[in-house]
Design a protein around this motif. Structure first.
Motif, PDB file in Angstrom:
ATOM      1  N   LEU A 148      -6.040  -0.579 -17.806  1.00 47.19           N
ATOM      2  CA  LEU A 148      -6.468  -1.667 -16.932  1.00 47.19           C
ATOM      3  C   LEU A 148      -5.375  -2.027 -15.931  1.00 47.19           C
ATOM      4  CD1 LEU A 148      -8.509  -3.908 -16.196  1.00 47.19           C
ATOM      5  CD2 LEU A 148      -7.416  -5.325 -17.958  1.00 47.19           C
ATOM      6  N   THR A 149      -4.131  -2.070 -16.385  1.00 48.11           N
ATOM      7  CA  THR A 149      -3.028  -2.397 -15.483  1.00 48.11           C
ATOM      8  C   THR A 149      -2.892  -1.347 -14.388  1.00 48.11           C
ATOM      9  OG1 THR A 149      -1.880  -3.529 -17.282  1.00 48.11           O
ATOM     10  CG2 THR A 149      -0.555  -2.893 -15.387  1.00 48.11           C
ATOM     11  N   ALA A 150      -3.054  -0.083 -14.745  1.00 47.25           N
ATOM     12  CA  ALA A 150      -3.033   0.969 -13.731  1.00 47.25           C
ATOM     13  C   ALA A 150      -4.178   0.791 -12.748  1.00 47.25           C
ATOM     14  CB  ALA A 150      -3.113   2.342 -14.401  1.00 47.25           C
ATOM     15  N   ALA A 151      -5.364   0.436 -13.253  1.00 49.14           N
ATOM     16  CA  ALA A 151      -6.521   0.237 -12.377  1.00 49.14           C
ATOM     17  C   ALA A 151      -6.335  -0.969 -11.456  1.00 49.14           C
ATOM     18  CB  ALA A 151      -7.785   0.064 -13.222  1.00 49.14           C
ATOM     19  N   VAL A 152      -5.737  -2.043 -11.968  1.00 48.42           N
ATOM     20  CA  VAL A 152      -5.474  -3.216 -11.130  1.00 48.42           C
ATOM     21  C   VAL A 152      -4.474  -2.872 -10.033  1.00 48.42           C
ATOM     22  CG1 VAL A 152      -4.411  -5.525 -11.125  1.00 48.42           C
ATOM     23  CG2 VAL A 152      -6.094  -4.927 -12.876  1.00 48.42           C
ATOM     24  N   LEU A 153      -3.433  -2.138 -10.372  1.00 53.44           N
ATOM     25  CA  LEU A 153      -2.470  -1.703  -9.354  1.00 53.44           C
ATOM     26  C   LEU A 153      -3.141  -0.828  -8.299  1.00 53.44           C
ATOM     27  CD1 LEU A 153       0.607  -1.056 -11.622  1.00 53.44           C
ATOM     28  CD2 LEU A 153       0.734  -2.258  -9.430  1.00 53.44           C
ATOM     29  N   ALA A 154      -4.021   0.078  -8.738  1.00 53.14           N
ATOM     30  CA  ALA A 154      -4.740   0.916  -7.788  1.00 53.14           C
ATOM     31  C   ALA A 154      -5.617   0.054  -6.876  1.00 53.14           C
ATOM     32  CB  ALA A 154      -5.597   1.945  -8.532  1.00 53.14           C
ATOM     33  N   GLY A 155      -6.245  -0.975  -7.452  1.00 52.15           N
ATOM     34  CA  GLY A 155      -7.058  -1.874  -6.643  1.00 52.15           C
ATOM     35  C   GLY A 155      -6.233  -2.649  -5.629  1.00 52.15           C
ATOM     36  N   GLN A 156      -5.062  -3.125  -6.033  1.00 55.17           N
ATOM     37  CA  GLN A 156      -4.198  -3.854  -5.100  1.00 55.17           C
ATOM     38  C   GLN A 156      -3.711  -2.938  -3.986  1.00 55.17           C
ATOM     39  OE1 GLN A 156      -4.587  -6.799  -5.675  1.00 55.17           O
ATOM     40  NE2 GLN A 156      -4.040  -7.515  -7.717  1.00 55.17           N
ATOM     41  N   TRP A 157      -3.408  -1.708  -4.335  1.00 57.02           N
ATOM     42  CA  TRP A 157      -2.972  -0.736  -3.326  1.00 57.02           C
ATOM     43  C   TRP A 157      -4.104  -0.473  -2.333  1.00 57.02           C
ATOM     44  CZ3 TRP A 157      -1.448   5.080  -4.249  1.00 57.02           C
ATOM     45  CH2 TRP A 157      -0.662   5.521  -3.183  1.00 57.02           C
ATOM     46  N   ALA A 158      -5.338  -0.333  -2.848  1.00 56.24           N
ATOM     47  CA  ALA A 158      -6.486  -0.112  -1.972  1.00 56.24           C
ATOM     48  C   ALA A 158      -6.699  -1.313  -1.043  1.00 56.24           C
ATOM     49  CB  ALA A 158      -7.740   0.147  -2.804  1.00 56.24           C
ATOM     50  N   ILE A 159      -6.495  -2.513  -1.547  1.00 56.20           N
ATOM     51  CA  ILE A 159      -6.631  -3.719  -0.709  1.00 56.20           C
ATOM     52  C   ILE A 159      -5.590  -3.712   0.399  1.00 56.20           C
ATOM     53  CG2 ILE A 159      -6.334  -6.231  -0.708  1.00 56.20           C
ATOM     54  CD1 ILE A 159      -7.570  -6.204  -3.547  1.00 56.20           C
ATOM     55  N   LEU A 160      -4.352  -3.360   0.058  1.00 53.43           N
ATOM     56  CA  LEU A 160      -3.280  -3.331   1.054  1.00 53.43           C
ATOM     57  C   LEU A 160      -3.504  -2.251   2.107  1.00 53.43           C
ATOM     58  CD1 LEU A 160      -0.164  -3.860  -1.243  1.00 53.43           C
ATOM     59  CD2 LEU A 160      -1.030  -5.450   0.478  1.00 53.43           C
ATOM     60  N   ARG A 161      -4.112  -1.136   1.701  1.00 52.23           N
ATOM     61  CA  ARG A 161      -4.325  -0.016   2.619  1.00 52.23           C
ATOM     62  C   ARG A 161      -5.569  -0.185   3.492  1.00 52.23           C
ATOM     63  NH1 ARG A 161      -2.724   5.277   1.075  1.00 52.23           N
ATOM     64  NH2 ARG A 161      -4.914   5.948   1.042  1.00 52.23           N
ATOM     65  N   ALA A 162      -6.407  -1.142   3.157  1.00 52.17           N
ATOM     66  CA  ALA A 162      -7.676  -1.296   3.873  1.00 52.17           C
ATOM     67  C   ALA A 162      -7.440  -1.658   5.341  1.00 52.17           C
ATOM     68  CB  ALA A 162      -8.528  -2.363   3.200  1.00 52.17           C
ATOM     69  N   ARG A 163      -8.139  -0.951   6.221  1.00 52.12           N
ATOM     70  CA  ARG A 163      -8.112  -1.227   7.643  1.00 52.12           C
ATOM     71  C   ARG A 163      -9.546  -1.342   8.137  1.00 52.12           C
ATOM     72  NH1 ARG A 163      -3.896  -1.912   6.010  1.00 52.12           N
ATOM     73  NH2 ARG A 163      -1.861  -1.130   6.684  1.00 52.12           N
ATOM     74  N   PRO A 164      -9.811  -2.224   9.085  1.00 47.87           N
ATOM     75  CA  PRO A 164     -11.198  -2.433   9.524  1.00 47.87           C
ATOM     76  C   PRO A 164     -11.907  -1.172   9.979  1.00 47.87           C
ATOM     77  CG  PRO A 164      -9.777  -4.166  10.376  1.00 47.87           C
ATOM     78  CD  PRO A 164      -8.873  -3.153   9.747  1.00 47.87           C
ATOM     79  N   ASP A 165     -11.174  -0.215  10.569  1.00 48.95           N
ATOM     80  CA  ASP A 165     -11.816   0.986  11.111  1.00 48.95           C
ATOM     81  C   ASP A 165     -11.698   2.202  10.189  1.00 48.95           C
ATOM     82  OD1 ASP A 165      -9.104   1.195  11.358  1.00 48.95           O
ATOM     83  OD2 ASP A 165      -9.124   2.060  13.374  1.00 48.95           O
TER      84      ASP A 165
END
Length: 507
Positions: free
Chosen positions: A142-159
């Motif tokens: 779960l901790t690995a998955a949460v970190l992956a989710g936070q990384w995906a949030i940080l990498r998100a760009r509108p386009d």
């Protein structure tokens, strides 16, 4: 930077190597929840060899009240090494490595590479993080998955076309690990809602489609159990009333400091934080990166602080946020004397890791930690062998066996786990979770059509969790007075001075 990188990589590699040594040496059997996860894991593995339909049936019906993905993770290891209770734990070594790497990636994205390296080292040295990798609980993956989710949030760009897929898959797979997964992302999502809004619909569809492979069959059970585990009857078994009372909160905060972080690591973090604060410009205000970490850490921490169930392992997925903050603080120290002081301070959590892994230097064991245990537990296998000998199951039959004791070394969960590992057909049940009455237990035995019952003599009373064993004596009394018609089949020694009695129940 080169020395910083070499030092961080060497420390993280040493932690992973030490953890691998621990897993290779530890012989302790599973107890309750971890045994349940393992049981389903073995059943899924054996269903693979029956048919795709059998596997899908086992998967969609797994647990009912808990997400099932953890039980799929060890299957590749079973294919290589065979199903075994200790084999499954090696999946956590992979997730521990993933946690360390993702802490580096998120720290780098927030504060730069030097901070990312510091975050990886701080994460590797957090006792609760390496501790949960030594038990087959969901918190490591779960901790690995949460970190992956936070990384995906940080990498998100509108386009970005990639972002909705990353966000959706993280959400769906995270929910399949634990239903509370969105709680750990809630704060950062609010902060980044502008960047995430263009992807929200597609990400939610992808996440829902992924999670629905199991939730479509089990959502009502999950909702009911989740409330009970957080605030209801189940929670009260593990927590205390008066959640806003200082008499409850102060011991909780003390346990967080002692068991989750350890006092030496907290001392190191405090000293590094003070040094970093002193070096900051006086006009520096909170940055977006600081707010991101605060939202990640404090939203779930507040929920668990004021919930009835104060299981400390639920905090594990927010600990990388604290480690990243520590890594960023350490990265800001650039004077030579600071480097010497930082090395000295780092020796304190390194010493904790050595104590909790190798037993050197000696010290008290922290939660899910301590030197590897060399005791393989009680003779569960002997009971299973006698059961198979005295009460063989007919083809297609799954006889139900009631276990009238709940002890960490011997209970319905870890007997079911070993039975499933051996691909035996027996199903094991308890008298009912925290069952308060013999009458209720008797009704459960009839409802479950229990064919056999096991009672245990010789366990010291102070070793039995009281709230889990309230109905044992009453049910045993029903055997003696004839209300529960049962015939003694065998007496089986299972530990020094402890004996199990196997009964056949007459319909």
């Amino acid at each position: 930077m080169r020395l910083w990188k070499a030092s961080a990589c060497a420390l993280c590699a040493a932690v992973l190597a030490g953890n691998a040594w621990y897993l290779s040496r530890d012989l302790r059997p599973p107890s309750f929840d971890d045994a349940w996860y393992l049981e389903i894991s073995f059943r899924l593995f054996h269903a693979l060899f029956e048919s795709p339909a059998s596997f899908l049936r086992e998967y969609t019906g797994a647990f009912r009240i808990k997400a099932p993905l953890i039980s799929l993770f060890p299957l590749p290891l079973y294919l290589l090494f065979g199903p075994g209770e200790r084999v499954a734990l090696w999946a956590n070594e992979f997730f521990l490595a993933a946690i360390i790497f993702l802490a580096y990636a998120v720290g780098k994205a927030l504060y730069g590479e030097r901070a990312g390296l510091g975050a990886a080292a701080a994460t590797a040295l957090t006792p609760m993080i390496y501790g949960v990798s030594r038990v087959f609980f969901v918190e490591c993956s779960l901790t690995a998955a949460v970190l992956a989710g936070q990384w995906a949030i940080l990498r998100a760009r509108p386009d970005s076309r990639r972002s909705p897929w990353e966000l959706g898959l993280c959400l769906g797979l995270g929910l399949l690990i634990k239903s509370l997964y969105p709680l750990y992302l809630f704060g950062p999502i609010l902060l980044k809602r502008r960047e995430l809004r263009p992807h929200a619909k597609k990400a939610l569809v992808i996440g829902a489609a992924t999670a629905s492979t199991w939730y479509a069959f089990n959502a009502p059970y999950v909702v009911g159990f989740g409330f009970s585990a957080g605030f209801g009857a189940v929670a009260r078994g593990y927590g205390q009333a008066g959640v806003f009372s200082p008499s409850v909160l102060i011991p909780f905060f003390s346990r967080v400091g002692r068991e989750v972080f350890s006092w030496p690591l907290l001392f190191t973090a405090t000293a590094v934080g003070v040094l970093a604060w002193a070096s900051l410009p006086k006009d520096r205000s909170l940055q977006a990166s600081d707010k991101f970490l605060a939202a990640w850490f404090f939203v779930p921490f507040t929920v668990f602080t004021f919930g009835v169930n104060k299981e400390l392992r639920y905090l594990t997925p927010i600990l990388p946020a604290a480690a990243i903050a520590l890594g960023a603080a350490a990265a800001s120290l650039r004077r030579r004397r600071d480097a010497v002081l930082l090395t000295a301070l780092l020796s304190l959590p390194v010493g904790v890791f050595c104590t909790q892994t190798f037993g050197v230097p000696t010290g008290p064991a922290l939660l899910f930690n301590g030197p590897p245990g060399r005791d393989p537990g009680w003779a569960r296998g002997d009971l299973l062998s006698r059961l198979a000998e005295l009460a063989p199951a007919a083809p297609g039959e799954e006889p139900v066996v009631a276990i009238a004791v709940e002890h960490p070394r011997f209970n319905a969960n870890n007997l079911a786990c070993l039975s499933a590992a051996r691909d035996l057909p027996y199903r094991f049940i308890s008298l009912g979770y925290a069952q308060p009455s013999g009458e209720g237990a008797l009704i459960r035995l009839k409802d479950k059509n229990a064919r056999y019952a096991v009672f245990v003599d010789g366990i010291p009373r102070d070793q039995l969790p009281e709230f889990l064993n309230r109905a044992n004596k009453a049910v045993e009394g029903y055997v003696w007075n004839g209300r529960l018609k049962a015939k003694l089949l065998a007496e089986i020694p299972i530990h020094d001075g402890i004996q199990a009695r196997l009964y056949g129940i007459t319909p």
